[in-house]
Motif scaffolding. Structure first.
Motif, PDB file in Angstrom:
ATOM      1  N   PHE A   1       0.838  -1.198   0.000  1.00  0.00           N
ATOM      2  CA  PHE A   1       0.000   0.000   0.000  1.00  0.00           C
ATOM      3  C   PHE A   1       0.879   1.257   0.000  1.00  0.00           C
ATOM      4  O   PHE A   1       0.660   2.185  -0.778  1.00  0.00           O
ATOM      5  N   GLY A   2       1.877   1.269   0.879  1.00  0.00           N
ATOM      6  CA  GLY A   2       2.747   2.445   0.975  1.00  0.00           C
ATOM      7  C   GLY A   2       3.521   2.716  -0.295  1.00  0.00           C
ATOM      8  O   GLY A   2       3.681   3.866  -0.712  1.00  0.00           O
TER       9      GLY A   2
ATOM     10  N   LYS B   1      -7.351   4.954  -4.049  1.00  0.00           N
ATOM     11  CA  LYS B   1      -8.190   3.961  -4.731  1.00  0.00           C
ATOM     12  C   LYS B   1      -7.311   2.907  -5.413  1.00  0.00           C
ATOM     13  O   LYS B   1      -7.617   1.709  -5.383  1.00  0.00           O
ATOM     14  N   LEU B   2      -6.207   3.376  -6.019  1.00  0.00           N
ATOM     15  CA  LEU B   2      -5.277   2.478  -6.698  1.00  0.00           C
ATOM     16  C   LEU B   2      -4.630   1.522  -5.704  1.00  0.00           C
ATOM     17  O   LEU B   2      -4.592   0.295  -5.923  1.00  0.00           O
ATOM     18  N   ALA B   3      -4.106   2.070  -4.606  1.00  0.00           N
ATOM     19  CA  ALA B   3      -3.421   1.242  -3.611  1.00  0.00           C
ATOM     20  C   ALA B   3      -4.366   0.206  -3.013  1.00  0.00           C
ATOM     21  O   ALA B   3      -4.003  -0.963  -2.835  1.00  0.00           O
TER      22      ALA B   3
ATOM     23  N   GLU C   1      -5.596  -1.557   5.445  1.00  0.00           N
ATOM     24  CA  GLU C   1      -4.476  -0.668   5.094  1.00  0.00           C
ATOM     25  C   GLU C   1      -4.962   0.734   4.734  1.00  0.00           C
ATOM     26  O   GLU C   1      -4.283   1.719   5.039  1.00  0.00           O
ATOM     27  N   LEU C   2      -6.123   0.832   4.101  1.00  0.00           N
ATOM     28  CA  LEU C   2      -6.680   2.154   3.816  1.00  0.00           C
ATOM     29  C   LEU C   2      -6.981   2.892   5.113  1.00  0.00           C
ATOM     30  O   LEU C   2      -6.651   4.076   5.259  1.00  0.00           O
TER      31      LEU C   2
ATOM     32  N   HIS D   1      -1.500   9.032   8.171  1.00  0.00           N
ATOM     33  CA  HIS D   1      -1.027  10.087   7.274  1.00  0.00           C
ATOM     34  C   HIS D   1      -1.993  11.261   7.179  1.00  0.00           C
ATOM     35  O   HIS D   1      -1.558  12.413   7.220  1.00  0.00           O
ATOM     36  N   SER D   2      -3.268  10.966   7.006  1.00  0.00           N
ATOM     37  CA  SER D   2      -4.220  12.061   6.841  1.00  0.00           C
ATOM     38  C   SER D   2      -4.568  12.702   8.178  1.00  0.00           C
ATOM     39  O   SER D   2      -4.637  13.923   8.308  1.00  0.00           O
ATOM     40  N   GLN D   3      -4.775  11.863   9.194  1.00  0.00           N
ATOM     41  CA  GLN D   3      -5.169  12.381  10.499  1.00  0.00           C
ATOM     42  C   GLN D   3      -3.993  12.527  11.445  1.00  0.00           C
ATOM     43  O   GLN D   3      -4.152  12.963  12.583  1.00  0.00           O
TER      44      GLN D   3
END
Length: 421
Positions: A258-259, A303-305, A321-322, A329-331
């Protein structure tokens, strides 16, 4: 009416258009494939779709999977995929893209690597419907007369036109005589399996075309050749390769996969959707339209990951993983406690050594670099000294607290003092 001028029925035309998407077909593109499809349909059979792979290592990555995904599409349309394991040719070595002779592999090495390849290709292909053969079964049996017949169909001029040979010849680098046989033997593989079409990367153009040249000598119609584009790695520059450390491995754990997907350059998002996912043409076109209208590339990459992780590890792992990515990362939140791996540490072990042994760094040099760059935190504080002792045998300043070691934004490890005997 000749076969080349024969009108193609709409159903076959639509099938050809879907199969050719993202690829180049030699000769005559979609038209050539459509006519071959109609020919085999009239004969009451399906296409024999050849793909040869030399098992020269143990791991496959998304770049390798580009061709395998196209093979899967042929399977979905009911055609026969013929997977050739290069048990003989792997011991010679494909000279494509190389400036030196490839070291030969032993028969046992090839056999061991071949099994790992099949295990990974089985994540994409239906191996029960795949004809798996080994070219050692027929290439070992070729006598000198047969080899001379094959060699007589190809000129030295043609072989030297192959980029890998021509460049080395001009630079006065050695070209071993046995390497000149590699494209010829690959062409003979097409004869052995009676291939209707051969798939490969764009770097295999010369080798794949050898089958077309040799098959008529043995009373077979020349195969079509389908070339798939090479997939750039996460650096966005060089083709995906373990050598360049820019690859996304099919065996990568979900978090790592994912990363890595999130690190690809924005300009490669659509190409990755086209070559590395099961998304259909309409879905990909919609993602492209959204990006062209100012859509956030990060959302497209999420979406791709998720899609890529789902393909190789399942939807549950992809959802996890999402969620993990958005939290970290986002929060800007730390992963849940039960998601952080635990590493036991001996007292008085320096920080750089802990990074290596816990897997947060690949080696001593990288560990020291990360620390000096301020990328390492312990208990939420940046540490700049590679020799600092997180857990000291003399005095432990962190008793009763979570000893979280963090590298960058997404690598975490909980340190636990190793108990004394």
């Amino acid at each position: 009416m000749s076969a080349t001028n024969e009108k193609i029925i709409p159903e076959i035309q639509a099938e050809a258009q879907e199969l050719v998407r993202g690829a180049e077909v030699l000769p005559e593109g979609i038209s050539g494939l459509a006519h071959r499809l109609q020919e085999v349909r009239k004969a009451g059979r399906v296409l024999r779709v050849k793909f040869g792979i030399d098992p020269t290592s143990v791991d496959l990555h998304l770049g390798h999977a580009v061709v395998v995904r196209k093979l899967k599409r042929f399977q979905e349309f009911g055609h026969q995929v013929v997977l050739i394991i290069g048990g003989f040719t792997a011991q010679i070595g494909d000279p494509s893209g190389r400036n030196a002779t490839r070291p030969p592999l032993s028969e046992s090495e090839v056999a061991a690597n071949a099994q790992t390849y099949l295990n990974q290709m089985g994540l994409i292909l239906d191996l029960k419907k795949t004809e798996v053969v080994n070219n050692a079964d027929w290439l070992k049996k070729l006598d000198l007369n047969s080899l001379i017949k094959l060699a007589s169909a190809v000129t030295v001029n043609q072989l030297l036109a192959k980029e890998a040979f021509g460049e080395r010849f001009e630079k006065q680098l050695p070209v071993s005589f046995h390497e000149l046989f590699y494209p010829i033997l690959q062409g003979y593989d097409s004869i052995a399996v009676r291939a209707d079409i051969e798939l490969g990367g764009t770097d295999q153009r010369f080798n794949n075309l050898q089958g077309r040249q040799l098959q008529p000598l043995y009373g077979q119609p020349p195969q079509l050749v389908m070339l798939l584009p090479l997939l750039e790695g996460t650096d966005g520059v060089k083709k995906m390769s373990k050598t360049y450390d820019n690859y996304i491995g099919l065996k990568d754990v979900p978090e790592e996969m994912f990363g890595k997907c999130m690190r690809i350059p924005d300009e490669l998002i659509i190409k990755y959707f086209e070559l590395a996912t099961v998304y259909g043409g309409e879905q990909i076109d919609q993602i492209k339209r959204d990006l062209d209208k100012g859509g956030n590339p990060k959302e497209a990459k999420l979406k791709l990951a998720k899609q890529i992780v789902s393909q190789y590890h399942g939807s549950e792992a992809a959802d996890l993983e999402l969620s993990r990515w958005e939290r970290v990362h986002s929060q800007r939140q730390m992963p849940a406690k039960d998601e952080i791996p635990v590493h036991r540490v001996k007292p008085d072990m320096p920080l750089f050594r802990i990074l290596v042994e816990s897997g947060l760094a690949t080696g001593t040099a990288e560990a020291k670099r990360l620390i000096k760059e301020g990328a390492v935190q312990y208990c939420a504080k940046v540490v700049n000294d590679p020799n600092w002792l997180p857990i000291s045998g003399e005095q432990d300043h962190n008793q009763g607290v979570d000893r979280i070691l963090q590298v960058g934004r997404r690598k975490f490890c909980a340190l636990v003092p190793e108990e004394k005997d």
